[in-house]
Design an enzyme around this catalytic site. Structure first.
Site, PDB file in Angstrom:
ATOM      1  N   ARG A   1       8.022   6.335  -3.449  1.00  0.00           N
ATOM      2  CA  ARG A   1       8.486   6.922  -2.185  1.00  0.00           C
ATOM      3  C   ARG A   1       7.675   6.307  -1.060  1.00  0.00           C
ATOM      4  O   ARG A   1       6.546   5.867  -1.263  1.00  0.00           O
ATOM      5  CB  ARG A   1       8.344   8.440  -2.181  1.00  0.00           C
ATOM      6  CG  ARG A   1       6.961   8.985  -1.946  1.00  0.00           C
ATOM      7  CD  ARG A   1       6.860  10.426  -2.313  1.00  0.00           C
ATOM      8  NE  ARG A   1       7.056  10.605  -3.738  1.00  0.00           N
ATOM      9  CZ  ARG A   1       6.096  10.410  -4.651  1.00  0.00           C
ATOM     10  NH1 ARG A   1       4.897  10.029  -4.295  1.00  0.00           N
ATOM     11  NH2 ARG A   1       6.333  10.584  -5.931  1.00  0.00           N
TER      12      ARG A   1
ATOM     13  N   SER B   1       0.809  -1.227   0.000  1.00  0.00           N
ATOM     14  CA  SER B   1       0.000   0.000   0.000  1.00  0.00           C
ATOM     15  C   SER B   1       0.840   1.273   0.000  1.00  0.00           C
ATOM     16  O   SER B   1       0.731   2.125   0.892  1.00  0.00           O
ATOM     17  CB  SER B   1      -0.930  -0.023   1.203  1.00  0.00           C
ATOM     18  OG  SER B   1      -1.642  -1.229   1.185  1.00  0.00           O
TER      19      SER B   1
ATOM     20  N   ASP C   1      -3.713  -1.223  -1.980  1.00  0.00           N
ATOM     21  CA  ASP C   1      -4.917  -1.532  -1.186  1.00  0.00           C
ATOM     22  C   ASP C   1      -6.189  -0.945  -1.802  1.00  0.00           C
ATOM     23  O   ASP C   1      -7.275  -1.532  -1.701  1.00  0.00           O
ATOM     24  CB  ASP C   1      -4.763  -1.114   0.289  1.00  0.00           C
ATOM     25  CG  ASP C   1      -4.292   0.316   0.505  1.00  0.00           C
ATOM     26  OD1 ASP C   1      -4.051   1.033  -0.486  1.00  0.00           O
ATOM     27  OD2 ASP C   1      -4.154   0.722   1.681  1.00  0.00           O
TER      28      ASP C   1
END
Ligand code: G16
Ligand code: BGC
Length: 492
Positions: free
Chosen positions: A171, A156, A209
């Site tokens: 990132r 996620s 997710d």
């Protein structure tokens, strides 16, 4: 002694609050209220940023191509593993999709993501995850001879995917700060950790997710068009047409072919053009591991709600006109991230007229004695932060609806804020109504609903859809289609 149960109407509760605290409440309202006009302005700007993210030039919002290329039809079958690495928990599931349409059986174990892992080393991360998977398999399949098990991995965080079974971390978000992972493929070291342990798993799909939530929800509800997470972080996914994604035009995919887009819209307005940032939002950003990133997420996601509350309290302590906690030792309150969103939830849920639970909460968590008047400030502050989060959260959802011209649909939602924060859903629906101008008396046209069993089921379904796709001869976005086809030739 406990005061009378709080009445639904809070009229009169301010009568015995000193004037300086009443003024404080008024000024907090001015700081945190977001008007309908502002919501509309943000939502309109959001549409532009979504569109820009799909262009080759790009923008603040990554709009990641996921290679999840279609909704399930309810007839997917087989047994799949799903690994769900969120901000708070790590879940391992085994999901069986039986013959019966839209059904599933699930076996699952939940492991807490240890705090120290979030700022540890990449090796520690992959080893911990591989250990959890190994434990799960040994426990549920002791002594069995297993072939390669297909795995859907819900990762996620923003990832660039050339293939569905590959992903380069753009990132870290949600306070993660593990060296040596950003800018690198996350699948290779993960598979290596599994191989080192001899765990018979083949990563089939790396998903977000939000995509998992959308697909899991669409499995049983064909009106489901968007998957959203309102949790430690915030984000949404929706289905685009390949022909409307200029940044992949060079791949010459059929224009009508669907492609799930993981918006990664926590990064909305990193250029600071439209969001009504307060001085507290600016401090949160400045002191985070990635300043300048995730501007929208830092104003609305669960990770930051307690911190916002704490920063306002500190400010009011320093303010000579207010002087909260006068004469007390506030060292506990000085510790960053010492309060989480559940602190605010509990204040908002305090059922007592004299806000006794709030008094107790400050005493136990922060060793601070608070007055009745101060409690009124805390109650209003929690309401304001919670309300701002739910209202701003709907700017992203409404923007997707506008972009895709979705007048009526369902949004599958998951995450601790959606599931646990009091009044999130009604506040959010009210904001959607204001932004999208539904006719008076009409029911909600866009309905944000709790997703079916989270993204674990979604990960299994996307793994199933990927294997089905490769068997049907489609090789789009699959690293080694022939190998995958061969490996899973036994699955229908
Ligand atoms: C559910 C989903 C996860 C998602 C998480 C977000 O997990 O299955 O994929 O990442 O919500 O919520 P939060 O950020 O609050 O953990 P769970 O374990 O919360 O049901
Ligand atoms: C991540 C997203 C994720 C969201 C909700 C954000 O911080 O960047 O990938 O979907 O949190 O978990």
């Amino acid at each position: 002694m406990v005061g009378p149960r709080r009445q639904p109407s809070r009229k009169g509760s301010m009568a015995d609050v000193p004037q300086n605290l009443q003024d404080t409440i008024k000024s907090l309202e001015d700081t945190f209220d977001v008007s309908t006009a502002k919501l509309k302005e943000i939502s309109d700007h959001f549409v532009k940023e979504l569109e820009q993210g799909l262009t080759e030039e790009g923008g603040d919002i990554p709009m990641n191509v996921t290679w999840c290329m279609g909704f399930p039809d309810g007839h997917e079958q087989g047994t799949f593993l799903a690994l769900d690495m969120g901000g708070t928990n790590l879940r391992v599931c085994e999901i069986t999709l039986p013959e019966a349409k839209g059904e599933f059986d699930i076996l699952q174990s939940k492991y807490r993501m240890p705090e120290e892992l979030k700022t540890g080393t990449a090796d520690e991360l992959w080893e911990y995850i591989a250990d959890c998977l190994q434990q799960f398999i040994e426990y549920h399949h002791e002594g069995e001879k297993l072939g390669q098990l297909p795995l859907g991995f819900t990762f996620s965080y923003p990832a660039t995917q050339e293939y569905i079974d590959h992903g380069i971390l753009q990132r870290w978000t949600k306070g993660f700060d593990i060296d040596g992972v950003e800018g690198k493929d996350v699948v290779a070291p993960f598979e290596q950790a599994l191989a080192d342990r001899g765990v018979p798993i083949k990563l089939t799909a790396l998903i977000n997710d939000t995509t998992g939530t959308m697909i899991a929800s669409a499995y049983t509800d064909t009106d489901m068009k968007i998957g959203a997470i309102f949790g430690t972080g915030c984000n949404a996914a929706y289905m685009e047409n390949c022909g409307s994604i200029p940044k992949i035009a060079h791949l010459n995919l059929p224009p009508d072919m669907p492609m799930a887009i993981n918006c990664e819209y926590g990064a909305f307005d990193n250029a600071h053009k439209v969001l009504p940032r307060t001085k507290y939002d600016i401090i949160i950003d400045k002191e985070s591991p990635r300043p300048g990133q995730q501007t929208y997420e830092k104003m609305i996601a669960g990770l930051y709600l307690g911190e916002l509350f704490r920063l306002v309290c500190l400010d009011l302590y320093d303010n000579p006109e207010v002087r909260l906690f006068a004469g007390q030792d506030i060292s506990r309150l000085r510790k960053a991230y010492t309060l989480d969103a559940s602190f605010l939830s509990r204040i908002e849920e305090d059922p007592f007229g004299n806000l006794q639970e709030t008094v107790d909460l400050f005493e136990t968590e922060l060793k601070l004695r608070v007055t009745r008047g101060e409690c009124e400030v805390f109650r209003r502050l929690a309401e304001l932060i919670g309300t701002r989060a739910s209202r701003l959260s709907m700017c992203g959802i409404s923007a997707i609806c506008k972009k895709k011209d979705l007048k009526k649909c369902h949004v599958g939602a998951d995450g601790s804020v959606f599931n646990k924060y009091p009044h999130f859903k009604p506040r959010a629906q009210k904001a959607l109504r204001e932004i999208l101008d539904w006719p008076e008396g009409e029911k909600d046209w866009v309905d944000v609903r709790a997703a079916e069993d989270g993204s674990g089921v979604g990960a299994a379904l996307i793994a199933a859809l990927t294997i089905k796709r490769v068997k049907d001869g489609s090789s789009y976005g699959i690293r080694d289609p022939e190998a995958m086809k061969k490996l899973f030739s036994n699955l229908s």
